[in-house]
Design a protein around this motif. Structure first.
Motif, PDB file in Angstrom:
ATOM      1  N   PHE A 102       0.810  -1.229   0.000  1.00  0.00           N
ATOM      2  CA  PHE A 102       0.000   0.000   0.000  1.00  0.00           C
ATOM      3  C   PHE A 102       0.843   1.279   0.000  1.00  0.00           C
ATOM      4  CE2 PHE A 102      -3.377  -2.837   1.764  1.00  0.00           C
ATOM      5  CZ  PHE A 102      -4.192  -2.751   0.649  1.00  0.00           C
ATOM      6  N   ALA A 103       2.069   1.196   0.546  1.00  0.00           N
ATOM      7  CA  ALA A 103       2.888   2.408   0.549  1.00  0.00           C
ATOM      8  C   ALA A 103       3.483   2.668  -0.825  1.00  0.00           C
ATOM      9  CB  ALA A 103       4.002   2.291   1.594  1.00  0.00           C
ATOM     10  N   THR A 104       3.404   1.674  -1.720  1.00  0.00           N
ATOM     11  CA  THR A 104       4.031   1.863  -3.030  1.00  0.00           C
ATOM     12  C   THR A 104       3.024   1.893  -4.184  1.00  0.00           C
ATOM     13  OG1 THR A 104       4.369  -0.518  -3.227  1.00  0.00           O
ATOM     14  CG2 THR A 104       6.199   0.778  -2.366  1.00  0.00           C
ATOM     15  N   ILE A 105       1.912   1.141  -4.066  1.00  0.00           N
ATOM     16  CA  ILE A 105       1.069   0.934  -5.245  1.00  0.00           C
ATOM     17  C   ILE A 105       0.412   2.237  -5.726  1.00  0.00           C
ATOM     18  CG2 ILE A 105      -1.009   0.229  -3.946  1.00  0.00           C
ATOM     19  CD1 ILE A 105       0.152  -1.228  -7.302  1.00  0.00           C
ATOM     20  N   PHE A 106      -0.062   3.065  -4.780  1.00  0.00           N
ATOM     21  CA  PHE A 106      -0.719   4.315  -5.203  1.00  0.00           C
ATOM     22  C   PHE A 106       0.315   5.292  -5.755  1.00  0.00           C
ATOM     23  CE2 PHE A 106      -3.439   2.519  -1.840  1.00  0.00           C
ATOM     24  CZ  PHE A 106      -4.537   2.229  -2.633  1.00  0.00           C
ATOM     25  N   ALA A 107       1.500   5.287  -5.136  1.00  0.00           N
ATOM     26  CA  ALA A 107       2.588   6.124  -5.653  1.00  0.00           C
ATOM     27  C   ALA A 107       2.913   5.702  -7.078  1.00  0.00           C
ATOM     28  CB  ALA A 107       3.818   5.999  -4.762  1.00  0.00           C
ATOM     29  N   LEU A 108       2.915   4.386  -7.303  1.00  0.00           N
ATOM     30  CA  LEU A 108       3.215   3.871  -8.642  1.00  0.00           C
ATOM     31  C   LEU A 108       2.148   4.324  -9.637  1.00  0.00           C
ATOM     32  CD1 LEU A 108       4.523   0.390  -9.560  1.00  0.00           C
ATOM     33  CD2 LEU A 108       2.484   1.169 -10.685  1.00  0.00           C
ATOM     34  N   LEU A 109       0.873   4.131  -9.279  1.00  0.00           N
ATOM     35  CA  LEU A 109      -0.208   4.469 -10.212  1.00  0.00           C
ATOM     36  C   LEU A 109      -0.222   5.970 -10.532  1.00  0.00           C
ATOM     37  CD1 LEU A 109      -3.050   2.190  -8.807  1.00  0.00           C
ATOM     38  CD2 LEU A 109      -1.689   1.859 -10.877  1.00  0.00           C
ATOM     39  N   ILE A 110      -0.138   6.791  -9.477  1.00  0.00           N
ATOM     40  CA  ILE A 110      -0.153   8.239  -9.698  1.00  0.00           C
ATOM     41  C   ILE A 110       1.096   8.675 -10.458  1.00  0.00           C
ATOM     42  CG2 ILE A 110      -0.122  10.491  -8.551  1.00  0.00           C
ATOM     43  CD1 ILE A 110      -1.547   9.087  -6.162  1.00  0.00           C
ATOM     44  N   GLY A 111       2.247   8.195  -9.991  1.00  0.00           N
ATOM     45  CA  GLY A 111       3.519   8.612 -10.598  1.00  0.00           C
ATOM     46  C   GLY A 111       3.614   8.224 -12.056  1.00  0.00           C
ATOM     47  N   VAL A 112       3.205   6.985 -12.379  1.00  0.00           N
ATOM     48  CA  VAL A 112       3.299   6.528 -13.764  1.00  0.00           C
ATOM     49  C   VAL A 112       2.378   7.364 -14.658  1.00  0.00           C
ATOM     50  CG1 VAL A 112       2.733   4.605 -15.303  1.00  0.00           C
ATOM     51  CG2 VAL A 112       4.113   4.210 -13.263  1.00  0.00           C
ATOM     52  N   THR A 113       1.158   7.632 -14.177  1.00  0.00           N
ATOM     53  CA  THR A 113       0.224   8.429 -14.983  1.00  0.00           C
ATOM     54  C   THR A 113       0.777   9.834 -15.217  1.00  0.00           C
ATOM     55  OG1 THR A 113      -1.527   7.226 -13.838  1.00  0.00           O
ATOM     56  CG2 THR A 113      -2.193   9.084 -15.199  1.00  0.00           C
ATOM     57  N   VAL A 114       1.192  10.503 -14.129  1.00  0.00           N
ATOM     58  CA  VAL A 114       1.724  11.859 -14.269  1.00  0.00           C
ATOM     59  C   VAL A 114       2.971  11.861 -15.149  1.00  0.00           C
ATOM     60  CG1 VAL A 114       2.761  13.790 -13.031  1.00  0.00           C
ATOM     61  CG2 VAL A 114       0.783  12.623 -12.071  1.00  0.00           C
ATOM     62  N   GLY A 115       3.874  10.915 -14.880  1.00  0.00           N
ATOM     63  CA  GLY A 115       5.124  10.844 -15.633  1.00  0.00           C
ATOM     64  C   GLY A 115       4.875  10.623 -17.111  1.00  0.00           C
ATOM     65  N   ALA A 116       3.912   9.744 -17.440  1.00  0.00           N
ATOM     66  CA  ALA A 116       3.604   9.460 -18.842  1.00  0.00           C
ATOM     67  C   ALA A 116       3.051  10.706 -19.520  1.00  0.00           C
ATOM     68  CB  ALA A 116       2.610   8.309 -18.939  1.00  0.00           C
ATOM     69  N   LEU A 117       2.165  11.423 -18.821  1.00  0.00           N
ATOM     70  CA  LEU A 117       1.551  12.609 -19.424  1.00  0.00           C
ATOM     71  C   LEU A 117       2.565  13.735 -19.652  1.00  0.00           C
ATOM     72  CD1 LEU A 117      -1.888  12.691 -17.574  1.00  0.00           C
ATOM     73  CD2 LEU A 117      -1.415  11.996 -19.924  1.00  0.00           C
ATOM     74  N   VAL A 118       3.348  14.060 -18.617  1.00  0.00           N
ATOM     75  CA  VAL A 118       4.298  15.162 -18.806  1.00  0.00           C
ATOM     76  C   VAL A 118       5.412  14.750 -19.769  1.00  0.00           C
ATOM     77  CG1 VAL A 118       3.866  16.272 -16.592  1.00  0.00           C
ATOM     78  CG2 VAL A 118       5.702  14.617 -16.772  1.00  0.00           C
ATOM     79  N   GLY A 119       5.760  13.465 -19.779  1.00  0.00           N
ATOM     80  CA  GLY A 119       6.787  12.993 -20.700  1.00  0.00           C
ATOM     81  C   GLY A 119       6.316  13.098 -22.139  1.00  0.00           C
ATOM     82  N   TYR A 120       5.039  12.841 -22.363  1.00  0.00           N
ATOM     83  CA  TYR A 120       4.505  12.846 -23.723  1.00  0.00           C
ATOM     84  C   TYR A 120       4.253  14.270 -24.210  1.00  0.00           C
ATOM     85  CZ  TYR A 120       1.736  11.601 -27.797  1.00  0.00           C
ATOM     86  OH  TYR A 120       1.280  11.463 -29.074  1.00  0.00           O
ATOM     87  N   TYR A 121       3.606  15.080 -23.365  1.00  0.00           N
ATOM     88  CA  TYR A 121       3.215  16.414 -23.818  1.00  0.00           C
ATOM     89  C   TYR A 121       4.323  17.453 -23.654  1.00  0.00           C
ATOM     90  CZ  TYR A 121      -1.494  14.707 -24.404  1.00  0.00           C
ATOM     91  OH  TYR A 121      -2.572  14.028 -24.840  1.00  0.00           O
ATOM     92  N   GLY A 122       5.189  17.270 -22.640  1.00  0.00           N
ATOM     93  CA  GLY A 122       6.246  18.260 -22.422  1.00  0.00           C
ATOM     94  C   GLY A 122       5.653  19.630 -22.113  1.00  0.00           C
ATOM     95  N   GLY A 123       6.330  20.678 -22.551  1.00  0.00           N
ATOM     96  CA  GLY A 123       5.802  22.032 -22.413  1.00  0.00           C
ATOM     97  C   GLY A 123       5.764  22.529 -20.982  1.00  0.00           C
ATOM     98  N   ILE A 124       4.798  23.397 -20.726  1.00  0.00           N
ATOM     99  CA  ILE A 124       4.729  24.093 -19.436  1.00  0.00           C
ATOM    100  C   ILE A 124       4.470  23.111 -18.296  1.00  0.00           C
ATOM    101  CG2 ILE A 124       2.276  24.691 -19.794  1.00  0.00           C
ATOM    102  CD1 ILE A 124       4.728  26.999 -18.058  1.00  0.00           C
ATOM    103  N   ALA A 125       3.624  22.081 -18.564  1.00  0.00           N
ATOM    104  CA  ALA A 125       3.334  21.084 -17.523  1.00  0.00           C
ATOM    105  C   ALA A 125       4.620  20.394 -17.093  1.00  0.00           C
ATOM    106  CB  ALA A 125       2.340  20.056 -18.044  1.00  0.00           C
TER     107      ALA A 125
END
Lengths: 313, 289
Positions: free
Chosen positions: B97-120
């Motif tokens: 539990f200390a890792t799974i939510f961090a993984l889900l949130i982190g992967v989603t955020v990381g994928a989005l900012v990695g793909y779109y770049g820019g100001i985000a």
């Protein structure tokens, strides 16, 4: 040496980061469920007293104003008053900080003394019995929490063998070294496991590199090849790693200070948390952040001094 | 349709071959065995623990390890082995539990900012810089201080800090994948961004994330037990390794087994995660890198 403009650019980079750090710390205390004044006051405080506390903390002002006041106070070195110790937070922290810095440097030194020679030994004969033994022992070290290593050292070397005091800080420099040996060692064991892993890998890589083969082939003495080519390159990654694990190191000193009752800022942080002393928690969190960014900055400077290629970017 | 079937059997074959290679490594086998045992103990402590972990036995206080009590008894006569076994349930839960939510949130955020770049991406970069400026433990205990001690608050605090590390890793992977031809092909074919990110780019970025997750679960146990020891994580009388070690703290000379035994469980479980993680890192590393 790195150029002045590089240093300036690096310093300017810190400003937006620190603004965010300040916002985090500011919001942390504002996010308290309920009223911070109630949390800080004595149970039998009257409404007037609560109002006084709110006014003292500036909580009757709008949030952006509160934040500006917080930034202004922090920049002038005013971190408020500790509830628990009834003294200015800045004073308390400056009083306790040297102990923690001493402990941190001590453990880095121990970690390097421990990991350095062993990494050379392991890298000299990859996959030999020596290499496998060293790696296994440190692998176990990586799985051990600092407080546990501390308790084992405390029980065996301090309580049973009586070689070291069970806690405290001491009065003279040598006395400090003696008192802090076990706390520093508990943190060092974990840190050295990280260093060893990395140093061994980078030594193996460097020893195998073409330019080292070439240096040997052109007849340079073993010592010159080792110090000028191998060590310098292996040093770059070790310095980076040490710099980046400063956070780990500070976390480690926090725990070890608690186990060995060392009067540093780590133990103070824990005491402040149990006493719900929010000004002190705020000040300490900021202190840790400043410490870490200073070390990050130093790491960058040392790194660009050791590896001129990094200055370009 | 036939292509789909073919590819799924081929996939099964690949997974089989991968497992074959994994289980031919002694370090993976040892790590896997440790983790399997840990999970079994966490799932069925009521079957596997010899005694009730909370039952006082005032006729057997602080007895050393023996055949009746292999790990000895504590200052209330509770069986230490049973308490260590029940603690598996809490500590393995912490790892998850200390890792799974961090993984889900982190992967989603990381994928989005990695793909779109820019100001985000710029804002994200600054947030990462700010968060890693705090020592991990300091930030976590500061958040726990605000929320109050306890397991759930500890999960929230760890997740609030930990997602950054997953996001940073995923961002780097996605940016590397984005430059590949197949990503451009997806865009030419008119696929939606969502489809390109989550169906094409992310699956190719999973290996390093899984490897990191393994080491992170070991770290979560170290962190969770440290918080338990400091009194900020799991609360007594719950059996958690850090809490158990703290309970034995005052009896180190008279009843060393109270603190020693739970520590061995921490080391063993951490070792299991890192052995499996290291083996996976070796196996999943693309050739030629």
């Amino acid at each position: 040496m790195p150029s002045l403009s590089y240093l300036l650019a690096r310093l300017l980079q810190i400003i937006p980061t620190f603004l965010l750090v300040m916002i985090f710390i500011f919001l942390l205390v504002r996010l308290l469920p309920g009223d911070p004044a109630i949390a800080m006051a004595e149970a039998k405080a009257t409404d007037a007293q609560l109002e006084q506390i709110r006014h003292n903390l500036g909580l009757d002002q709008p949030l952006p104003i509160q934040f500006l006041v917080f930034v202004k106070n922090t920049l002038t070195g005013d971190l408020g008053r500790s509830i628990m110790l009834k003294a200015p937070v800045t004073e308390i922290i400056l009083d306790r900080l040297p102990t923690t810095i001493f402990l941190a440097l001590y453990s880095v030194l121990l970690a390097i003394c421990l990991a350095g020679p062993l990494a050379f030994l392991a890298a000299a004969r990859v996959n030999s019995a020596v290499d496998v033994t060293i790696r296994s022992v440190f692998q176990v070290g990586l799985s051990m929490p600092v407080f546990y290593i501390g308790l084992v050292l405390l029980t065996v070397l301090a309580a049973q063998m009586r070689w070291f005091p069970v806690g405290g800080y001491g009065t003279s420099f040598l006395d400090n070294l003696h008192h802090l040996m076990l706390p520093a060692l508990s943190v060092a064991l974990y840190t050295s496991a990280i260093i060893l892993r990395n140093l061994r890998a980078s030594l193996i890589e460097v020893l195998d590199a073409d330019y080292v083969q070439f240096a040997r082939a052109k007849g340079l003495s073993r010592r010159i090849v080792m110090t000028r080519h191998v060590l310098r390159n292996a040093l770059v990654s070790t310095v980076t790693l040490l710099g980046l694990s400063i956070g780990n190191l500070m976390s480690g000193t926090l725990v070890t200070e608690t186990v060995f009752a060392v009067p540093g800022v780590g133990r103070l942080m824990l005491e402040a948390i149990f006493a719900r002393d929010y000004p002190l928690i705020q000040g300490l969190t900021l202190t840790f952040a400043v410490l870490v960014s200073v070390v990050f900055l130093l790491t960058d400077i040392v790194q660009s001094w050791l590896d001129p290629r990094l200055r370009q970017s | 349709m036939s292509i789909v079937v073919q590819s799924s059997t081929r996939k099964a074959g690949r997974i089989g071959a991968f497992l074959g290679r994994a289980f031919s490594r002694p370090s993976f086998v040892i790590g896997f065995a440790i983790l399997a045992l840990s999970i079994a103990l966490a799932l069925f402590p009521q079957v596997l623990a010899p005694y009730d972990p909370l039952a006082f036995d005032l006729s057997a206080i602080q007895q050393g390890p023996s055949l009746v009590h292999p790990f000895g008894t504590d200052n209330f006569g509770r069986d230490v082995l049973s308490r260590v076994i029940w603690a598996y349930r809490v500590d393995m839960q912490m790892a998850f539990f200390a890792t799974i939510f961090a993984l889900l949130i982190g992967v989603t955020v990381g994928a989005l900012v990695g793909y779109y770049g820019g100001i985000a991406d710029t804002i994200f970069g600054r947030c990462v810089d700010a968060i890693i400026t705090f020592p991990f433990l300091v930030l976590v205990i500061a958040i726990v201080a605000v929320l109050g001690p306890g397991l759930v608050n500890m999960y929230v605090a760890i997740t609030a800090v930990n997602w950054v590390y997953y996001a940073r890793l995923t961002r780097a992977e996605i940016m590397a994948q984005k430059a590949n031809d197949y990503a451009a092909a997806g865009r030419v074919l008119g696929y939606s961004d969502r489809r390109i990110i989550f169906r094409h780019l992310l699956p190719n970025a999973t290996s390093p994330i899984i490897v990191y997750w393994m080491t992170d679960m070991a770290l979560a146990i170290l962190l969770g037990s440290s918080l338990g020891y400091l009194g900020l994580g799991a609360q007594p009388p719950a059996a958690e390794w850090g809490v158990l070690i703290a309970e034995g703290r005052n009896f180190l000379l008279t009843a060393w087994w109270m603190s020693l035994m739970p520590g061995i469980a921490i080391v063993l479980t951490g070792l299991g995660f890192s052995l499996v993680g290291d083996a996976l890192a070796d196996l999943l590393r693309p050739k030629g890198r």
